[in-house]
Design a protein around this motif. Structure first.
Motif, PDB file in Angstrom:
ATOM      1  N   GLY A  80       0.787  -1.266   0.007  1.00  0.00           N
ATOM      2  CA  GLY A  80       0.025   0.155  -0.188  1.00  0.00           C
ATOM      3  C   GLY A  80       0.931   1.139  -0.281  1.00  0.00           C
ATOM      4  O   GLY A  80       2.061   1.282  -0.506  1.00  0.00           O
ATOM      5  N   ARG A  81       0.430   2.201   0.725  1.00  0.00           N
ATOM      6  CA  ARG A  81       0.909   3.555   0.641  1.00  0.00           C
ATOM      7  C   ARG A  81       2.369   3.409   1.325  1.00  0.00           C
ATOM      8  O   ARG A  81       2.367   2.779   2.237  1.00  0.00           O
ATOM      9  N   LEU A 108      -4.053  16.526  -8.697  1.00  0.00           N
ATOM     10  CA  LEU A 108      -3.348  15.166  -8.659  1.00  0.00           C
ATOM     11  C   LEU A 108      -3.506  14.738  -7.234  1.00  0.00           C
ATOM     12  O   LEU A 108      -3.974  13.510  -7.028  1.00  0.00           O
ATOM     13  N   PRO A 109      -2.820  15.262  -6.451  1.00  0.00           N
ATOM     14  CA  PRO A 109      -2.834  14.700  -4.639  1.00  0.00           C
ATOM     15  C   PRO A 109      -4.063  14.511  -4.403  1.00  0.00           C
ATOM     16  O   PRO A 109      -3.970  13.643  -3.434  1.00  0.00           O
ATOM     17  N   THR A 110      -5.318  14.809  -4.649  1.00  0.00           N
ATOM     18  CA  THR A 110      -6.417  14.548  -4.204  1.00  0.00           C
ATOM     19  C   THR A 110      -6.930  13.539  -4.613  1.00  0.00           C
ATOM     20  O   THR A 110      -8.152  13.060  -4.255  1.00  0.00           O
ATOM     21  N   CYS A 225      -1.666   5.254  -4.265  1.00  0.00           N
ATOM     22  CA  CYS A 225      -1.718   5.979  -5.515  1.00  0.00           C
ATOM     23  C   CYS A 225      -0.176   5.998  -6.072  1.00  0.00           C
ATOM     24  O   CYS A 225       0.428   6.842  -5.388  1.00  0.00           O
ATOM     25  N   GLU A 226       0.010   5.626  -7.185  1.00  0.00           N
ATOM     26  CA  GLU A 226       1.625   5.688  -7.643  1.00  0.00           C
ATOM     27  C   GLU A 226       1.580   6.252  -8.901  1.00  0.00           C
ATOM     28  O   GLU A 226       1.004   5.872  -9.922  1.00  0.00           O
ATOM     29  N   VAL A 232      -1.402   6.990 -13.550  1.00  0.00           N
ATOM     30  CA  VAL A 232      -1.399   6.740 -12.300  1.00  0.00           C
ATOM     31  C   VAL A 232      -1.945   5.109 -12.282  1.00  0.00           C
ATOM     32  O   VAL A 232      -2.852   4.937 -12.544  1.00  0.00           O
ATOM     33  N   CYS A 233      -1.303   4.642 -11.187  1.00  0.00           N
ATOM     34  CA  CYS A 233      -1.777   3.295 -10.744  1.00  0.00           C
ATOM     35  C   CYS A 233      -2.383   3.333  -9.407  1.00  0.00           C
ATOM     36  O   CYS A 233      -1.738   3.956  -8.428  1.00  0.00           O
TER      37      CYS A 233
END
Length: 361
Positions: A80-81, A108-110, A225-226, A232-233
Motif C-alpha cells: 500500500g501507501r 492530482l494529490p486529491t 496511488c503511484e 497513475v496506478c
C-alpha cells in the motif's frame, strides 16, 4: 490490450451490469447535477499475482489505455501507501486501476481522497443506514469503521426496539438490523448482548465520560496511488469476507469486514465470490461518477461530502513523516480544497498538512 496472462473476465461496458444499476441510482439522486463519467472499465481477474499494482504499472509502461482494472483473488506481495506490505488472503477485493487523469499537478494529490469517497459510497450502499453512518474516510488513504459510532447506533436501535416491545408499540424493523442483532457471532452484537443496559442514542460510557477522546477505528480499506510514466496506478484493498481464523493484530490495527457489517444482506448470502463482485461493482459505479466530476471541476465540489464522512475531524492527532518523525500536532479542523489536513494548534493557529501519517492521540 496488453497480454496480462490472467483469467480474463467479460468486458465491462461503461461500469458493468451490477455497477451500471448503481450508477443509474446515483445519477438520479438529488443533488448530483452532473452527467456520469464516460470512463469505461476493462477488468482482468487473476487467481494470484505478486501485486495487482505491478501488473497495472507494466500496462502503463506498455501504453495501455485508461480504464484497465486488474483484480486478483490473492496477492503474494501486495503493498500500500509508502510501500507497506498488505496481507492479501482470499476473501478481499484486491484491484488496481490504470488511470490517465487530465488534471493539473495541484489537483492530482486529491485523487486518493476521491478513491476513499468511492469506497465509502460503495460500502454504504450495501449496508443499513445506522451502519453506513459508521463507515468513515481516514485521511489520507484509508476507509475505516468507527466502532464507537457503530456501537452507539446499534445500541440505540436495540434500545428503541426493546422500548417499543415493553410498551406494546409496533415498530418498523429493518431486516438487516434485526438479523444483525440476532447474529451472535458478530462482535458488535455480542458486545450488545452482554451489556446490562442499552445505550439510548447517547455517546460516552455509563459513567458519563466521552469515548471521543479515544479513537476506535477498524480498518476496512487501504488505498495507494503511484505515478508511473504518463499514468497513475491506484491500488485498492477492501476487507470483504472475514477469514475463518482472524489474526490478532492489536487494538488500533483491528480489521473490519464488509460482511460483518451486513451479514444477512442478499449479497452476503451467495458466497464469497458474489460478495466480492458486488463490492467491486458498487465501487466502480461510485468511482466512475466521482472521477468524472473530479476531472472536470477539481476536488472543491466534493469537499463537503468528504468532510461529512471524515473520521479525524475533532480528534487530537500527531502527524508523522515517512521516517516516523513528528511533523505537526493539533486538533483536526477539516480537509481543505487542496486535500490538506487542517490542524488547529494549541495557540489557535491553523496549519495545513499536505502529507504524512495521522495518529490519534
Amino acid at each position: 490490450m496488453s497480454e496480462l496472462g490472467g483469467r480474463r473476465m467479460p468486458a465491462l461496458h461503461g461500469v458493468g451490469d451490477g455497477a451500471r444499476e448503481s450508477a443509474d441510482r446515483a445519477a438520479g439522486a438529488a443533488g448530483e447535477g452532473f452527467a456520469p463519467s464516460a470512463l469505461s472499465f476493462r477488468s482482468v481477474l487473476f487467481d494470484e499475482v505478486s501485486s495487482t499494482n505491478d501488473e497495472v504499472k507494466r500496462a502503463i509502461d506498455a501504453g495501455e489505455a485508461e480504464g484497465l482494472v486488474v483484480r486478483a483473488l490473492r496477492q503474494s506481495g501486495g503493498y500500500g501507501r509508502q510501500g507497506r506490505v498488505w496481507a492479501s488472503p482470499e476473501g478481499g477485493l484486491y484491484c488496481s486501476l490504470l488511470l490517465r487523469p487530465q488534471v493539473t499537478p495541484a489537483v492530482l494529490p486529491t485523487l486518493s481522497l476521491v478513491v476513499g469517497m468511492a469506497v465509502r459510497r460503495a460500502v454504504a450502499a450495501l449496508v443499513d443506514a445506522p451502519t453506513a453512518g459508521a463507515v468513515r474516510i481516514k485521511w489520507p488513504n484509508d476507509v475505516v469503521v468507527d466502532r464507537d459510532v457503530l456501537h452507539d447506533a446499534r445500541a440505540c436501535a436495540v434500545g428503541l426496539d426493546l422500548a417499543a416491545q415493553n410498551h406494546g408499540h409496533e415498530r418498523f424493523s429493518d431486516p438487516n438490523l434485526t438479523a444483525f442483532s440476532q447474529n451472535t457471532s458478530s462482535p458488535v452484537s455480542a458486545s450488545l448482548k452482554h451489556r446490562a443496559q442499552p445505550r439510548f442514542c447517547a455517546r460516552g460510557d455509563a459513567d458519563g465520560t466521552s469515548s471521543d477522546a479515544f479513537a476506535s477505528f477498524s480498518k476496512l480499506c487501504g488505498i495507494s496511488c503511484e505515478a508511473q510514466g504518463g499514468g497513475v496506478c491506484v491500488g485498492v484493498g477492501v476487507n470483504v469476507v472475514p477469514p475463518a481464523e482472524r489474526p490478532d493484530v492489536g487494538g488500533k490495527n483491528e480489521a473490519a469486514y464488509v460482511l460483518d457489517l451486513a451479514p444477512e444482506a442478499d449479497f452476503a448470502l451467495g458466497g464469497a465470490s458474489r460478495a466480492i463482485d458486488r463490492v467491486f461493482d458498487e465501487f466502480l459505479a461510485a468511482f466512475a461518477s466521482l472521477y468524472g466530476r473530479w476531472q472536470r471541476d477539481g476536488f472543491a465540489p466534493l469537499l463537503d461530502e468528504y468532510n461529512a464522512w471524515a473520521s479525524l475531524t475533532g480528534r487530537e492527532v500527531t502527524i508523522e513523516g515517512r521516517d516516523g518523525s513528528p511533523i505537526a500536532a493539533g486538533t483536526v479542523v477539516r480537509v481543505d480544497a487542496c486535500g490538506r489536513l487542517v490542524l488547529r494548534s494549541h495557540d489557535g493557529t491553523e496549519v495545513p498538512i499536505a502529507s504524512g501519517e495521522a495518529h490519534v492521540r
